[in-house]
Write an enzyme that holds these catalytic residues in place. Structure first.
Site, PDB file in Angstrom:
ATOM      1  N   GLU A  12       4.055  -4.800   8.667  1.00  0.00           N
ATOM      2  CA  GLU A  12       3.383  -5.365   7.872  1.00  0.00           C
ATOM      3  C   GLU A  12       2.657  -6.024   7.560  1.00  0.00           C
ATOM      4  O   GLU A  12       1.842  -6.459   6.929  1.00  0.00           O
ATOM      5  CB  GLU A  12       3.157  -3.682   7.247  1.00  0.00           C
ATOM      6  CG  GLU A  12       3.387  -2.631   7.371  1.00  0.00           C
ATOM      7  CD  GLU A  12       3.769  -1.887   6.369  1.00  0.00           C
ATOM      8  OE1 GLU A  12       3.728  -0.191   6.353  1.00  0.00           O
ATOM      9  OE2 GLU A  12       3.235  -2.017   5.113  1.00  0.00           O
ATOM     10  N   HIS A  42      -0.726   4.954  10.119  1.00  0.00           N
ATOM     11  CA  HIS A  42       0.500   5.036   9.938  1.00  0.00           C
ATOM     12  C   HIS A  42       0.418   6.259  10.403  1.00  0.00           C
ATOM     13  O   HIS A  42       1.553   7.665   9.478  1.00  0.00           O
ATOM     14  CB  HIS A  42       0.999   5.592   8.988  1.00  0.00           C
ATOM     15  CG  HIS A  42       1.433   4.037   7.697  1.00  0.00           C
ATOM     16  ND1 HIS A  42       0.100   3.842   6.481  1.00  0.00           N
ATOM     17  CD2 HIS A  42       2.152   3.192   7.331  1.00  0.00           C
ATOM     18  CE1 HIS A  42       0.400   2.695   6.059  1.00  0.00           C
ATOM     19  NE2 HIS A  42       1.822   2.060   6.556  1.00  0.00           N
ATOM     20  N   HIS A  53      10.196  -4.652   3.433  1.00  0.00           N
ATOM     21  CA  HIS A  53      11.023  -2.526   3.411  1.00  0.00           C
ATOM     22  C   HIS A  53      11.701  -1.863   5.147  1.00  0.00           C
ATOM     23  O   HIS A  53      11.129  -3.092   5.870  1.00  0.00           O
ATOM     24  CB  HIS A  53      10.076  -1.693   3.213  1.00  0.00           C
ATOM     25  CG  HIS A  53       8.706  -1.415   3.322  1.00  0.00           C
ATOM     26  ND1 HIS A  53       8.060  -2.684   3.953  1.00  0.00           N
ATOM     27  CD2 HIS A  53       8.779   0.082   4.157  1.00  0.00           C
ATOM     28  CE1 HIS A  53       6.636  -2.006   4.479  1.00  0.00           C
ATOM     29  NE2 HIS A  53       7.372  -0.939   4.820  1.00  0.00           N
ATOM     30  N   HIS A 103       0.911  -1.232   0.251  1.00  0.00           N
ATOM     31  CA  HIS A 103      -0.145  -0.114   0.296  1.00  0.00           C
ATOM     32  C   HIS A 103       1.010   1.184  -0.111  1.00  0.00           C
ATOM     33  O   HIS A 103       1.014   2.392   0.300  1.00  0.00           O
ATOM     34  CB  HIS A 103      -0.896   0.089   1.043  1.00  0.00           C
ATOM     35  CG  HIS A 103      -0.081   0.232   2.494  1.00  0.00           C
ATOM     36  ND1 HIS A 103      -0.811  -0.926   3.185  1.00  0.00           N
ATOM     37  CD2 HIS A 103       0.716   0.740   3.124  1.00  0.00           C
ATOM     38  CE1 HIS A 103      -0.263  -0.789   4.619  1.00  0.00           C
ATOM     39  NE2 HIS A 103       0.613  -0.164   4.144  1.00  0.00           N
TER      40      HIS A 103
END
Lengths: 119, 282
Positions: free
Chosen positions: B242, B59, B195, B12
């Site tokens: 995530e 976030h 990431h 996302h």
């Protein structure tokens, strides 16, 4: 138990685990960065950064890291990357800009590093 | 009774929102990523789900560190996409399904998951980018299902364990399946894959680990529960945590699933981007 003496997380090189200890340390800084969700807050910071930082009660380490736009120093001062991204956004810095800054590369070198991860 | 058709996964990444806004679908950088979506859109077009449960991680828009829920479930009439601070165009509100939300909340707490209910929840790129990828033009796509956002904390440790995430999904399955109305439901698990944005290790991507996760999430999600949270940070990167959203999604699909589609591409922005369509067998 003194929480500052208790390490829940063994270190991973080049990685800061943002846990309760860091969340306490960085609370004022992260709260200021959270405010930058609002356009008027971003404008207020740009108009008077010192006054805006003072409003949120940042300590000297946090203020200097903001002045320097130094991401590693912001993290060391308790900054959380999700909130710091909003600070970076004020200066139109994207995640490759801040990745390059943290790793001491040019942006092009950093993007090449990312690309090579797919090889 | 409500029925779960399947699960969808996608990264996302905020840059995707900008790429969609700028129509970069055939741009050489973006094409290998966007090409992963038409087969899933075809499947959605064929099955036309009524409800999309979107499991994502906030976030720093909907929640701050003052009060950080480990698991939060939306119970609003609609969900507003608000300014996140760095210039992604904002979308109109997404229609909710509050009756089903409260049924799920009742059922989850009955099953001893002590969740946070949200009658207002601003949703960020983690929620809207997947909607735009699966339902182009969202929320104004005529086939856009009503939605329920579920957010899990990956901002601040301690984050949930992988086992807890999978178990959450299993409980969510029972909650959905006990809803009396005939509704077709899809469950989205969004975020990841590997990431890391922060620290000297920024730019870390782990193709082997991502591919291991994409394989095991289909065939043996229980094996993934053996991964500790520290190991997840080490192997997936600090924000690769995530992947917990994928585990929650997978738990909701039942023991056996059929993989209808998968795509993996490095890099999109700083991330290994994974896309999957898993169909429920029962």
């Amino acid at each position: 138990m003194d929480i500052t003496e208790f390490d829940h997380h063994s270190p991973i090189p080049g990685t800061t685990i943002f846990d309760g200890k860091m969340a306490m340390k960085g609370y004022a800084l992260n709260k200021m960065c959270y405010s930058f969700n609002a356009a008027e807050a971003r404008a207020a910071y740009l108009a008077d950064p010192e006054g805006y930082m003072e409003t949120f009660g940042l300590n000297d380490e946090q203020k200097q890291a903001c002045r320097d736009k130094n991401v590693l120093a912001l993290i060391a001062a308790g900054g959380n990357i999700y909130y710091l991204a909003k600070f970076a956004g004020i200066f139109r810095l994207d995640v490759q800009d801040i990745g390059a800054q943290q790793t001491g590369m040019t942006k092009e070198e950093f993007k090449e590093k990312l690309r090579k991860a797919g090889d | 009774m409500a029925r779960i058709l399947g699960g969808l996964t996608t990264s996302h990444i905020p840059a995707v929102g900008n790429a969609i806004h700028n129509g970069l679908f055939d741009d050489p950088y973006w094409k290998p990523f966007f090409d992963g979506y038409p087969p899933i859109r075809d499947w959605l077009d064929e099955h036309k789900p009524d409800i999309a449960i979107n499991i994502y991680n906030d976030h720093g828009l909907g929640f701050f560190l003052d009060k950080m829920p480990t698991f939060a479930i939306g119970a609003a009439q609609e969900y507003r996409n608000e300014d996140e601070g760095w210039g992604i165009p904002q979308l109109p509100p997404f229609p909710g399904a509050p009756e089903l939300s409260w049924h799920i909340i009742e059922s989850m707490v009955e099953q001893e998951f002590d969740i946070t209910s949200c009658q207002e929840l601003a949703v960020d790129h983690g929620f809207v980018v997947p909607m735009q990828l699966f339902w182009p033009g969202a929320p104004n796509n005529p086939d856009m299902p009503r939605t329920i956002p579920i957010s899990a904390n990956t901002v601040q440790h301690p984050i949930p364990t992988l086992k807890r995430a999978l178990d959450f999904g299993k409980a969510l399955r029972r909650a959905i399946q006990s809803y009396p109305e005939d509704l077709k439901v899809v469950v989205l698990g969004t975020g990841g894959l590997s990431h890391q944005l922060d620290g000297e290790r920024a730019g870390f991507i782990n193709k082997d680990f991502d591919q291991y996760c994409m394989e095991k999430i289909v065939t043996d999600p229980e094996a993934l529960t053996k991964i500790s949270r520290r190991e997840l940070v080490e192997k997936a990167g600090a924000q690769g945590t995530e992947f917990l959203m994928w585990m929650m999604m997978r738990g909701a699909l039942g023991d056996t699933v059929v993989q209808r589609h998968a795509n993996y591409h490095i890099p999109i922005s700083n991330t290994g981007a994974g896309t999957m369509l898993l169909e429920c067998v029962e």
